[in-house]
Write a protein that holds these residues in place. Structure first.
Motif, PDB file in Angstrom:
ATOM      1  N   THR A  19     -31.488  35.718  19.015  1.00 37.76           N
ATOM      2  CA  THR A  19     -32.506  36.544  19.895  1.00 37.76           C
ATOM      3  C   THR A  19     -31.866  37.698  20.400  1.00 37.76           C
ATOM      4  O   THR A  19     -32.923  38.631  20.595  1.00 37.76           O
ATOM      5  CB  THR A  19     -32.510  35.382  21.093  1.00 37.76           C
ATOM      6  N   SER A  20     -30.864  37.950  20.302  1.00 38.77           N
ATOM      7  CA  SER A  20     -30.178  39.284  20.836  1.00 38.77           C
ATOM      8  C   SER A  20     -30.304  40.426  19.670  1.00 38.77           C
ATOM      9  O   SER A  20     -30.530  41.448  20.113  1.00 38.77           O
ATOM     10  CB  SER A  20     -28.752  39.458  21.059  1.00 38.77           C
ATOM     11  N   ARG A  21     -30.805  39.857  18.589  1.00 35.94           N
ATOM     12  CA  ARG A  21     -31.062  40.770  17.261  1.00 35.94           C
ATOM     13  C   ARG A  21     -32.652  41.090  17.363  1.00 35.94           C
ATOM     14  O   ARG A  21     -33.083  41.999  16.538  1.00 35.94           O
ATOM     15  CB  ARG A  21     -30.692  40.415  15.969  1.00 35.94           C
ATOM     16  N   ARG A  22     -33.308  40.448  18.171  1.00 40.64           N
ATOM     17  CA  ARG A  22     -35.039  40.461  17.995  1.00 40.64           C
ATOM     18  C   ARG A  22     -35.492  41.366  18.978  1.00 40.64           C
ATOM     19  O   ARG A  22     -34.873  41.464  19.929  1.00 40.64           O
ATOM     20  CB  ARG A  22     -35.644  39.233  18.014  1.00 40.64           C
ATOM     21  N   ASP A  23     -36.371  41.988  18.832  1.00 39.94           N
ATOM     22  CA  ASP A  23     -37.240  42.961  19.735  1.00 39.94           C
ATOM     23  C   ASP A  23     -38.412  42.673  20.293  1.00 39.94           C
ATOM     24  O   ASP A  23     -38.792  43.161  21.431  1.00 39.94           O
ATOM     25  CB  ASP A  23     -37.524  44.417  18.962  1.00 39.94           C
ATOM     26  N   LYS A  33     -36.683  38.066  23.555  1.00 42.12           N
ATOM     27  CA  LYS A  33     -35.734  38.602  24.731  1.00 42.12           C
ATOM     28  C   LYS A  33     -35.889  37.750  25.865  1.00 42.12           C
ATOM     29  O   LYS A  33     -34.640  37.390  26.598  1.00 42.12           O
ATOM     30  CB  LYS A  33     -36.410  39.980  25.190  1.00 42.12           C
TER      31      LYS A  33
END
Length: 233
Positions: free
Chosen positions: A57-61, A66
């Motif tokens: 999830t930290s890599r998703r925008d 988020k």
């Protein structure tokens, strides 16, 4: 002269081996090992899932990703911040409802799991972040599925870090189990406090401490051996 006698008395209080009940020592050692490794299995699974969730999830925008990341981070940080002795007291109603009792080795498992799983989740996330992004991108370019990337790239490449992390977590759980033992979960902590300290049996405290230290040394040695064998760098 009086000082020498006092030191001698202190030394003798730690070497009265008749105070040590070997049957009690063995049963309490078993209880400590049970609490440590039963909780460790759950911690490994939960920590791996939480760590993967944090990493992905930290890599998703997207807003949804988020939101999941910040919620998971909040959950992890809250449980990591609560001192274990306070956490185990807070969980008394939950543990009593779940297990129907507040005593015995199984009663210590909920607090052990909830205290250690967030800690290991952060170690898992850190291990995944250390994986070369080029390797991940190459796997994605070759059409690997998400499960294949997780299993054959992320977990495979970070395996030494994951094993090292679970070793550190296991050692922490040994210490936590001793605290849990003091308030009724049994184990070597219970033996050192109730059978040793409260009855003025210093030898019992010493022996329980030595066994705990030996368990920690063995866990660390096993972890080091496994890491050396799987680390191909």
């Amino acid at each position: 002269m009086r000082r020498q006698q006092s030191l001698l008395e202190v030394f003798q209080s730690y070497t009265n081996w008749e105070e040590v009940d070997l049957e009690s020592l063995w049963s309490n050692t078993q209880a400590t090992l049970y609490m440590t490794f039963a909780s460790l299995i759950a911690v490994f699974i939960i920590g791996l899932v939480l760590g993967l969730l944090l990493y992905e999830t930290s890599r998703r925008d997207g807003a949804f990703a988020k939101a999941i990341y910040y919620f998971t981070t909040l959950l992890v940080n809250v449980f990591r911040s609560i001192p274990f002795i306070i956490l185990i007291v807070l969980l008394i109603p939950f543990t009593r409802t779940l297990l129907g009792t507040m005593t015995g080795p199984s009663a210590g498992l909920p607090a052990l799991i909830l205290s250690a799983a967030p800690f290991y989740a952060r170690l898992v996330e850190s291990g995944f972040r250390d994986v070369d992004k080029g390797v991940v991108e190459a796997a994605e370019a070759m059409g690997a599925s998400k499960l294949e990337i997780i299993g054959k790239v992320l977990i495979s490449e970070s395996l030494p870090s994951l094993v090292s992390g679970i070793t550190v977590t296991a050692i922490s759980l040994v210490g936590y189990s001793a605290i849990a033992g003091i308030i009724g979960a049994g184990g070597l902590g219970n033996m050192a406090y109730l059978e040793g300290f409260q009855r003025g049996r210093n030898t019992v405290v010493l022996v329980a401490t030595i066994v705990i230290v030996l368990i920690v040394f063995i866990i660390q040695a096993i972890g080091d051996i496994v890491v050396k064998r799987i680390d191909k760098r």
